[in-house]
Design an enzyme around this catalytic site. Structure first.
Site, short mmCIF file in Angstrom:
data_model
loop_
_atom_site.label_atom_id
_atom_site.label_comp_id
_atom_site.label_asym_id
_atom_site.label_seq_id
_atom_site.Cartn_x
_atom_site.Cartn_y
_atom_site.Cartn_z
N ASN A 276 0.92 -1.38 0.11
CA ASN A 276 -0.30 0.20 0.33
C ASN A 276 0.99 1.36 0.01
O ASN A 276 0.19 2.32 0.24
CB ASN A 276 -0.54 0.23 1.03
CG ASN A 276 -0.25 0.24 2.51
OD1 ASN A 276 1.28 -0.25 2.43
ND2 ASN A 276 -0.75 -0.11 3.39
N ALA B 141 4.08 -7.15 4.68
CA ALA B 141 3.05 -6.38 5.16
C ALA B 141 3.06 -6.06 6.63
O ALA B 141 2.18 -6.79 7.07
CB ALA B 141 3.06 -6.16 4.12
N THR C 219 9.03 -12.40 14.83
CA THR C 219 10.15 -11.42 15.49
C THR C 219 10.58 -12.62 17.02
O THR C 219 10.25 -13.63 16.78
CB THR C 219 8.82 -10.79 15.78
OG1 THR C 219 9.59 -9.67 16.15
CG2 THR C 219 7.87 -10.52 16.29
N TYR D 30 3.03 -6.06 18.98
CA TYR D 30 3.36 -6.11 17.73
C TYR D 30 3.77 -7.90 17.91
O TYR D 30 3.32 -8.38 17.38
CB TYR D 30 5.35 -5.18 17.62
CG TYR D 30 5.60 -5.84 16.82
CD1 TYR D 30 5.32 -6.29 15.55
CD2 TYR D 30 7.06 -6.26 17.15
CE1 TYR D 30 6.05 -6.84 14.14
CE2 TYR D 30 7.77 -7.16 15.76
CZ TYR D 30 7.15 -7.14 14.14
OH TYR D 30 8.13 -7.42 13.24
N PHE E 150 15.71 -11.41 14.02
CA PHE E 150 15.93 -10.89 14.77
C PHE E 150 16.50 -9.27 14.63
O PHE E 150 15.46 -8.99 13.84
CB PHE E 150 17.79 -11.06 16.17
CG PHE E 150 16.93 -12.53 16.23
CD1 PHE E 150 16.33 -13.82 15.86
CD2 PHE E 150 16.91 -13.09 17.96
CE1 PHE E 150 15.49 -14.24 17.25
CE2 PHE E 150 16.68 -13.35 18.85
CZ PHE E 150 16.36 -14.33 18.59
N HIS F 130 15.36 2.74 14.02
CA HIS F 130 15.99 2.44 13.57
C HIS F 130 17.33 2.79 14.38
O HIS F 130 18.04 3.81 13.69
CB HIS F 130 15.93 0.71 12.48
CG HIS F 130 14.67 0.30 12.14
ND1 HIS F 130 13.54 0.96 12.50
CD2 HIS F 130 14.41 -1.35 13.58
CE1 HIS F 130 12.38 0.10 11.84
NE2 HIS F 130 12.96 -0.86 12.70
N ILE G 178 20.92 7.10 23.65
CA ILE G 178 20.49 5.58 24.00
C ILE G 178 19.89 5.03 24.86
O ILE G 178 19.47 5.96 26.26
CB ILE G 178 22.56 5.45 24.63
CG1 ILE G 178 23.13 5.73 23.66
CG2 ILE G 178 22.24 3.94 25.09
CD1 ILE G 178 24.67 5.11 23.98
N ARG H 22 21.82 -6.79 21.13
CA ARG H 22 20.07 -7.61 20.32
C ARG H 22 21.06 -7.76 18.68
O ARG H 22 22.75 -8.06 19.20
CB ARG H 22 20.00 -6.37 19.55
CG ARG H 22 19.29 -5.63 20.15
CD ARG H 22 17.67 -6.14 20.35
NE ARG H 22 16.52 -5.29 20.90
CZ ARG H 22 16.65 -5.56 22.13
NH1 ARG H 22 17.49 -6.30 22.77
NH2 ARG H 22 15.90 -4.78 22.44
N GLY I 93 9.14 -1.66 25.71
CA GLY I 93 8.61 -2.93 24.69
C GLY I 93 10.05 -3.46 24.82
O GLY I 93 10.09 -4.72 24.03
N1 UDP Z 1 17.86 1.97 20.90
C1 UDP Z 1 18.48 3.07 20.82
N2 UDP Z 1 18.08 4.18 20.29
C2 UDP Z 1 17.47 4.67 19.36
C3 UDP Z 1 17.01 3.43 18.44
C4 UDP Z 1 16.83 2.42 19.00
O1 UDP Z 1 19.55 2.72 22.14
O2 UDP Z 1 17.42 5.88 18.86
C5 UDP Z 1 18.01 0.95 21.04
C6 UDP Z 1 17.02 -0.15 21.55
O3 UDP Z 1 16.40 0.32 22.74
C7 UDP Z 1 16.93 -1.38 21.14
C8 UDP Z 1 17.99 -1.37 19.81
O4 UDP Z 1 18.49 -0.45 20.09
O5 UDP Z 1 17.74 -2.01 22.26
C9 UDP Z 1 17.05 -2.04 18.49
O6 UDP Z 1 16.31 -1.11 18.35
P1 UDP Z 1 15.67 -0.88 16.94
O7 UDP Z 1 14.97 -0.43 16.95
O8 UDP Z 1 17.07 -0.51 15.94
O9 UDP Z 1 15.21 -2.80 17.15
P2 UDP Z 1 13.99 -2.94 17.57
O10 UDP Z 1 14.70 -4.14 18.73
O11 UDP Z 1 13.41 -2.62 18.09
O12 UDP Z 1 13.57 -4.70 16.83
#
Ligand code: UDP
Length: 324
Positions: free
Chosen positions: A32, A74, A117, A141, A169, A187, A205, A219, A281
């Protein structure tokens, strides 16, 4: 095979489309363009610009393209947003998925691959996390993907639809032509790269009081083209298997601070960082045990180290500083 890719104009979906075509499959995209980009899909690919909420549009696309397989990318996919707007995720992700799955069955689709996920593993007993771990979604999510895995379980049991649930991951990195371009960007790696490009003052952070080596979240970053490759292997393996569930990661974890440091090394930019409160979360640590997919499907990620993943993203973002 003939594969319909939902979300094929998005970050992971567009790379899957390229990889499918390179492997000789015939592809159509259903998107979309809510988050995706028309430029991310080759003009030669059949493109249905439509919404999965529109069941009639889904039926029409499946009737005209007549795929034998579907890859379903999607979805709304932000953990943090899902905590703020739970029903957007619990509603739309699930209802749109049901529309697609039901229509797929009615149109004779044989194989279905779901983007699932690592957010299914909020309280892992064992790290790295294998497929034996208990499924405890960490956010609306994650719960929406859990529901879709269960719906596919019953679609298989009652209607014979074969499926693979691939639990990503942290997808990261770019190919030479396809990259990560979200608006707004949330991200970690693209946000840090925006600092390196001078588009953002610093990186925030989100919390340094987690129970990890340096207090920031850990991660497992996996390259988007390695993810795409796993989809193609799963598609082929569904010829022999009714259902497949795999955790997809590199098997090594990096803290937010380590990711920032790696981007400093790759870009040569000092990347100022500021610690802020935790984001809702976010589990402390997500690292995949991907031995099952490696041994069963022969999956062999080509980007096992964070530096090469970040380098690939840096190359794309330098070439596309404002996205597509
Ligand atoms: N994160 C952060 N600062 C940001 C964006 C993400 O510290 O501006 C951290 C977030 O809390 C997580 C990790 O980076 O621990 C990866 O986050 P992302 O949103 O990239 O992916 P997710 O793990 O949510 O799929």
């Amino acid at each position: 095979m003939k594969v319909l890719v939902t979300g094929g104009a998005g970050y992971i979906g567009s790379v899957a489309v390229e990889s499918l075509r390179a492997a000789g499959h015939t592809v159509a995209v259903f998107d979309n363009l809510y988050m995706g980009h028309r430029e991310a899909v080759d003009p030669e690919v059949t493109f249905f610009e439509a919404d999965l909420a529109d069941r009639k549009a889904v039926d029409e696309a499946l009737a005209s393209f007549a795929p034998d397989s579907i890859m379903h990318f999607a979805a709304y996919s932000l953990v943090g947003e899902s905590v703020e707007k739970p029903f957007k995720y619990l509603g739309d992700n699930v209802v749109n998925g049901i529309n697609l799955i039901e229509s797929a069955i009615e149109h004779g689709v044989e194989r279905f691959i779901l983007s699932s996920t690592a957010n299914l593993f909020d309280e892992p007993e064992t790290i790295p996390i294998s497929e034996k771990e208990k499924l405890i979604p960490g956010s609306p999510y994650g719960e929406s993907k859990f529901f879709l895995e269960r719906i596919l379980h019953w679609a298989n049991r009652t209607k014979g639809l074969r499926y693979a649930a691939l639990r990503y991951f942290n997808a990261a990195g770019c190919t030479a032509t396809r990259g990560e371009d979200h608006d707004p960007e949330t991200h970690l790696i693209p946000l840090i790269l925006q600092v390196a490009l001078g588009q953002r003052e610093n990186i925030k952070i989100f919390g340094d009081d987690y129970d990890t080596n340096d207090g920031t979240c850990i991660r497992d970053y996996i390259h988007v083209s390695d993810l795409a490759q796993a989809h193609i292997l799963a598609l082929e393996a569904l010829k022999e298997h009714e259902t497949l569930h795999y955790n997809l990661g590199n098997g090594s974890g990096f803290s937010v601070k380590e990711v920032v440091e790696t981007v400093r090394e790759v870009t040569g930019h000092p990347i100022p960082a500021e610690t802020t409160p935790r984001r809702a979360g976010d589990p402390a640590m997500l690292i995949a045990d991907s031995r099952k997919v490696r041994s069963e499907l022969g999956w062999d990620p080509q980007y096992p180290d964070l530096k090469s993943i970040v380098q690939s993203a840096w190359d794309w973002h330098q070439a596309h500083p404002n996205g597509y």
